[in-house]
Scaffold this motif. Structure first.
Motif, short mmCIF file in Angstrom:
data_model
loop_
_atom_site.label_atom_id
_atom_site.label_comp_id
_atom_site.label_asym_id
_atom_site.label_seq_id
_atom_site.Cartn_x
_atom_site.Cartn_y
_atom_site.Cartn_z
N THR A 37 -4.64 -2.82 -1.64
CA THR A 37 -5.41 -1.62 -1.96
C THR A 37 -5.18 -1.16 -3.40
O THR A 37 -4.23 -1.59 -4.05
CB THR A 37 -5.16 -0.46 -0.95
N ASP A 38 -6.08 -0.32 -3.86
CA ASP A 38 -5.95 0.34 -5.15
C ASP A 38 -6.70 1.66 -5.09
O ASP A 38 -7.09 2.11 -4.01
CB ASP A 38 -6.39 -0.56 -6.32
N SER A 39 -6.94 2.26 -6.24
CA SER A 39 -7.56 3.58 -6.25
C SER A 39 -9.00 3.57 -5.72
O SER A 39 -9.48 4.60 -5.25
CB SER A 39 -7.51 4.19 -7.65
N ILE A 78 -1.69 9.49 -4.14
CA ILE A 78 -1.74 8.11 -3.66
C ILE A 78 -2.42 7.20 -4.67
O ILE A 78 -1.90 6.13 -5.01
CB ILE A 78 -2.43 8.04 -2.28
N ALA A 104 -2.74 -7.11 -4.61
CA ALA A 104 -2.43 -5.72 -4.27
C ALA A 104 -3.12 -5.35 -2.97
O ALA A 104 -4.31 -5.61 -2.77
CB ALA A 104 -2.88 -4.78 -5.39
N GLU A 109 0.83 -1.20 0.00
CA GLU A 109 0.00 0.00 0.00
C GLU A 109 0.87 1.26 0.00
O GLU A 109 1.58 1.52 0.96
CB GLU A 109 -0.90 -0.01 1.24
N TYR A 110 0.78 2.04 -1.07
CA TYR A 110 1.54 3.28 -1.12
C TYR A 110 1.01 4.33 -0.13
O TYR A 110 1.77 5.12 0.40
CB TYR A 110 1.57 3.87 -2.54
N THR A 116 -8.58 4.10 -2.15
CA THR A 116 -8.21 5.51 -1.98
C THR A 116 -9.46 6.38 -2.11
O THR A 116 -9.60 7.38 -1.41
CB THR A 116 -7.12 5.92 -2.98
N THR A 138 -0.16 6.81 -7.80
CA THR A 138 1.04 6.02 -7.51
C THR A 138 0.69 4.55 -7.32
O THR A 138 1.39 3.66 -7.83
CB THR A 138 1.77 6.58 -6.28
N GLN A 139 -0.39 4.27 -6.60
CA GLN A 139 -0.80 2.88 -6.38
C GLN A 139 -1.12 2.20 -7.71
O GLN A 139 -0.71 1.06 -7.95
CB GLN A 139 -2.01 2.81 -5.44
#
Length: 184
Positions: free
Chosen positions: A77-79, A54, A75, A33-34, A82, A57-58
């Motif tokens: 998380t992703d957008s 975020i 992954a 997670e970014y 976010t 970048t993710q």
């Protein structure tokens, strides 16, 4: 064909640990997670621009990892997650967060495990955590993506996720395969 699996849900539900554990189990890679890195570097008081960085970048990290993945890419998380953070933190979802490629499957980590505080976790109060969980679920539902609920203790979460992955193949990833039935 590699399937992208995103772990989705509120903080302290085991997304990072499970993503890494699933990647090891299936002999593939995972994307951390970014947002956590961003929060550790810049603090947890974020505005819309932070959240857009975020999300962007993710998405780039997930895309870059695809070349190293085998069968699955996990992954943390992703957008879309976010986007849930944006709704929680700033009261709206910037449209850009909804434009990134979607995963083949989202594993919604239910908030039925104890919250563990750390330096960047901020929504541990039960009513606030429940609201965030509702927002996280609503983002998946409104996005029309395929998702399955993962719940229970840490071992149960791993077992549920593995069982779903073992039944998920490229041929049924976009078909009528009933994932919700599988996760109950």
């Amino acid at each position: 064909m590699t399937l992208t699996i995103v772990l989705h849900g509120v903080e302290s539900t085991g997304k990072s640990v499970l993503a890494e554990k699933l990647a090891r189990y299936f002999g593939t890679v995972w994307v951390p997670e970014y947002g956590r890195t961003h929060a550790e570097t810049h603090g947890v008081d974020m505005d819309e621009q932070d959240l857009l960085v975020i999300g962007r970048t993710q998405a780039a990290m997930i895309d870059a990892a695809k070349s190293d993945a085998r069968r699955f890419l996990f992954a943390d998380t992703d957008s879309l997650m976010t986007a849930a953070w944006a709704e929680m933190m700033i009261g709206h979802i910037p449209p850009e967060l909804l434009t990134y490629p979607k995963a083949d499957l989202y594993l919604l980590m239910e908030a039925d495990v104890a919250w563990v505080p750390d330096s960047v976790r901020i929504y541990g109060d039960d009513p606030v955590r429940a609201r965030f969980a509702d927002i996280s679920r609503a983002v998946l539902e409104s996005s029309g993506v395929r998702w399955a609920s993962i719940s229970g203790d840490w071992n149960a979460r791993f077992a549920q996720a593995v069982a779903l992955m073992e039944r998920l193949t490229p041929s049924n990833a976009s078909s009528g395969f009933d994932l919700a039935q599988e996760s109950e």
